[in-house]
Design an enzyme around this catalytic site. Structure first.
Site, short mmCIF file in Angstrom:
data_model
loop_
_atom_site.label_atom_id
_atom_site.label_comp_id
_atom_site.label_asym_id
_atom_site.label_seq_id
_atom_site.Cartn_x
_atom_site.Cartn_y
_atom_site.Cartn_z
N ASN A 13 2.07 5.87 -3.87
CA ASN A 13 1.15 4.87 -4.38
C ASN A 13 -0.08 5.52 -5.01
O ASN A 13 -0.17 5.62 -6.23
CB ASN A 13 0.73 3.91 -3.27
CG ASN A 13 0.14 2.62 -3.81
OD1 ASN A 13 -0.39 2.57 -4.91
ND2 ASN A 13 0.23 1.54 -3.05
N ASP A 14 -1.01 5.98 -4.20
CA ASP A 14 -2.27 6.52 -4.72
C ASP A 14 -2.05 7.69 -5.69
O ASP A 14 -2.79 7.85 -6.66
CB ASP A 14 -3.17 6.98 -3.57
CG ASP A 14 -3.58 5.83 -2.67
OD1 ASP A 14 -3.77 4.72 -3.20
OD2 ASP A 14 -3.70 6.03 -1.44
N VAL A 15 -1.02 8.49 -5.43
CA VAL A 15 -0.80 9.70 -6.24
C VAL A 15 -0.22 9.39 -7.61
O VAL A 15 -0.05 10.28 -8.44
CB VAL A 15 0.13 10.70 -5.50
CG1 VAL A 15 -0.52 11.16 -4.20
CG2 VAL A 15 1.50 10.09 -5.24
N TYR A 71 -3.02 4.17 0.83
CA TYR A 71 -3.87 4.61 1.94
C TYR A 71 -5.34 4.66 1.54
O TYR A 71 -6.22 4.55 2.37
CB TYR A 71 -3.40 5.98 2.42
CG TYR A 71 -3.70 6.25 3.88
CD1 TYR A 71 -3.44 5.28 4.84
CD2 TYR A 71 -4.23 7.46 4.29
CE1 TYR A 71 -3.69 5.51 6.18
CE2 TYR A 71 -4.48 7.70 5.63
CZ TYR A 71 -4.22 6.73 6.57
OH TYR A 71 -4.48 6.96 7.89
N ALA A 72 -5.62 4.79 0.25
CA ALA A 72 -7.01 4.83 -0.21
C ALA A 72 -7.61 3.42 -0.26
O ALA A 72 -8.81 3.27 -0.47
CB ALA A 72 -7.09 5.46 -1.60
#
Length: 464
Positions: A393-395, A433-434
């Protein structure tokens, strides 16, 4: 055992530890690296026992504790799922820190047993070493416990901040240094206990403001702390193997933390000083509801990939949770039979700890030459027909390059959006997660596959 022979065996174990670190730097040699580490540790333990030369009742107690501790460790290692590996590592770091504190307390209360002098007249160098070992060990212990609670979901993964937090951290850090200085002059037990208690508090305050996006850095940072704590106690015990091991762990952990901070565009000193300037951006659910997304199914995904010339797989934590790596390997094998070129793109902080995705893919026997790091493969997305994002996700979030207000702004991300088509496997539109929305969900070339990662991948295999 003579001092020369003892030094020789400790040197051999030190060389084996260095070879272990060298082996662990690459998936191809990691298994061999583990064997080197096991051999080095076995030599260190056996030689330390032989050097003690005391095989009385105390030896029996130590042996019993070794068997009990080893059995618990082996049981956990066999039972723990890969998804829980990050919190397990954090838990083990806490034990290293606590062990350093216990040894320092033992040495301070009974210095004669360690040949450090007598109570009230401990050697100055030894007092400094045990004080530093106790302080760093206490910080490692309490900090690792907080990291464990955050990773386990018992405590919120969001940064916990309050006004004047960094000033308090600074005051407490200076207080520890001044108390150690005063302890060396007075050797008062009350001062020693104050150093330990304040250090425990510092560990908590350092980790609570660090958000979920920075947790992989925290894991490697705490690894470094545990090494320096062990090295400090090694000087207290005058144990060469412990000094070498601690220094290797401490320095390699610090280097890894720096590399990861660079990969995330984070300031190394900001992270190690407790998330200085950490921010958090709440998810705007209304914005998510208003934006249109394109839904797809396994048949759609199979059709797109079967007719592609190249596919890049982007694994993330969602793949780990679903244990989808084996199903993913089956899907890739099916694509290869259709003449599709397949590669894997690994972000430095994909998952919850360094190397998390590499280990999962290795577990599914994915060839190492198909797995590429961000720098090696990022330019290939522009020429890629399909990017299959499974649980990441965030990456993959493009806002890291476009939104200065985003907490992940400036973090290098995989250029997934440049692919002709993006297949995004995720249970829902929930943030990563961010804690921020992923702009990639709403791109015209993105097809969302809402399902469990393993189940969706298995359905794609059937469709293929």
């Amino acid at each position: 055992m003579s001092a020369n022979l003892l030094a020789l065996f400790y040197l051999i174990s030190g060389i084996l530890f260095i070879l272990a670190l060298r082996g662990l730097s690459s998936p191809e040699t990691s298994r061999r690296g583990n064997y080197f580490g096991i051999a080095g540790m076995a030599i260190s333990i056996i030689v330390t026992f032989l050097a003690a030369g005391n095989f009385g009742t105390g030896f029996i107690y130590v042996l019993i504790m070794l068997v009990v501790g080893g059995s618990i460790g082996a049981f956990i290692a066999f039972k723990i799922p890969m998804t829980a590996m990050p919190e397990l590592v954090a838990g083990f770091h806490s034990l290293v820190g606590l062990a350093a504190v216990f040894v320092a307390i033992s040495a301070f209360l009974n210095p004669e047993a360690f040949n450090l002098g007598v109570v009230g007249k401990i050697k100055l160098a030894s007092l400094i070493e045990m004080s530093l070992g106790a302080a760093i060990g206490a910080i490692t212990f309490s900090g690792s416990i907080i990291a464990f609670l955050k990773l386990r979901g018992i405590m919120s993964g969001a940064p916990i901040t309050f006004k004047g937090q960094h000033l308090i951290n600074l005051i407490l850090g200076l207080a520890v240094i001044l108390l150690i200085f005063y302890l060396c002059k007075s050797q008062l037990s009350s001062v020693f206990w104050s150093v330990v208690l304040i250090s425990f508090l510092v560990g908590v305050l350092l980790i609570i403001p660090i958000g979920g996006a920075d947790m992989p850095v925290v894991i490697s940072m705490l690894n470094s702390y545990s090494g320096w704590a062990a090295a400090g106690i090694g000087f207290t015990l005058e144990n060469t193997a412990l000094i070498i091991t601690g220094a290797l762990v401490g320095s390699s952990g610090a280097i890894l933390s720096y590399i990861m901070c660079k990969g995330m565009n984070r300031s190394f000193f900001n992270v190690i000083l407790g998330g200085w300037g950490a921010t958090d951006q709440p998810t705007n659910s209304k914005t998510q509801d208003q934006k249109p997304v394109k839904n797809g199914n396994a048949d759609d995904a199979a059709f797109l990939m079967k007719n592609a010339s190249s596919v890049i797989i982007v694994p993330g934590y969602g793949m780990a949770v679903a244990q989808a790596q084996h199903a993913l390997r089956e899907m890739v094998d099916a694509l290869k039979k259709n003449g599709v070129k397949v590669s894997y793109a690994i972000h430095p902080v994909a998952g919850r700890m360094p190397g998390h995705m590499n280990v999962l893919l290795a577990e599914a026997n994915v060839p190492y030459d198909e797995v590429f790091e961000l720098e090696e493969i990022n330019n290939d997305f522009a020429n890629c027909d399909v990017a299959y994002v499974i649980g990441a996700n965030d990456v993959t979030n493009p806002v890291a390059k476009s939104d200065p207000q985003s907490p992940i702004y400036g973090m290098p991300v995989l250029d997934v959006e440049k692919s002709k088509s993006v297949l995004f496997v995720k249970r829902s539109l929930s943030p990563g997660y961010a804690g921020i929305d992923n702009d990639l969900f709403y791109r015209d070339n993105t097809l969302m596959l809402f399902a469990d990662a393993k189940k969706m991948t298995e359905e794609i295999v059937k469709s293929l």
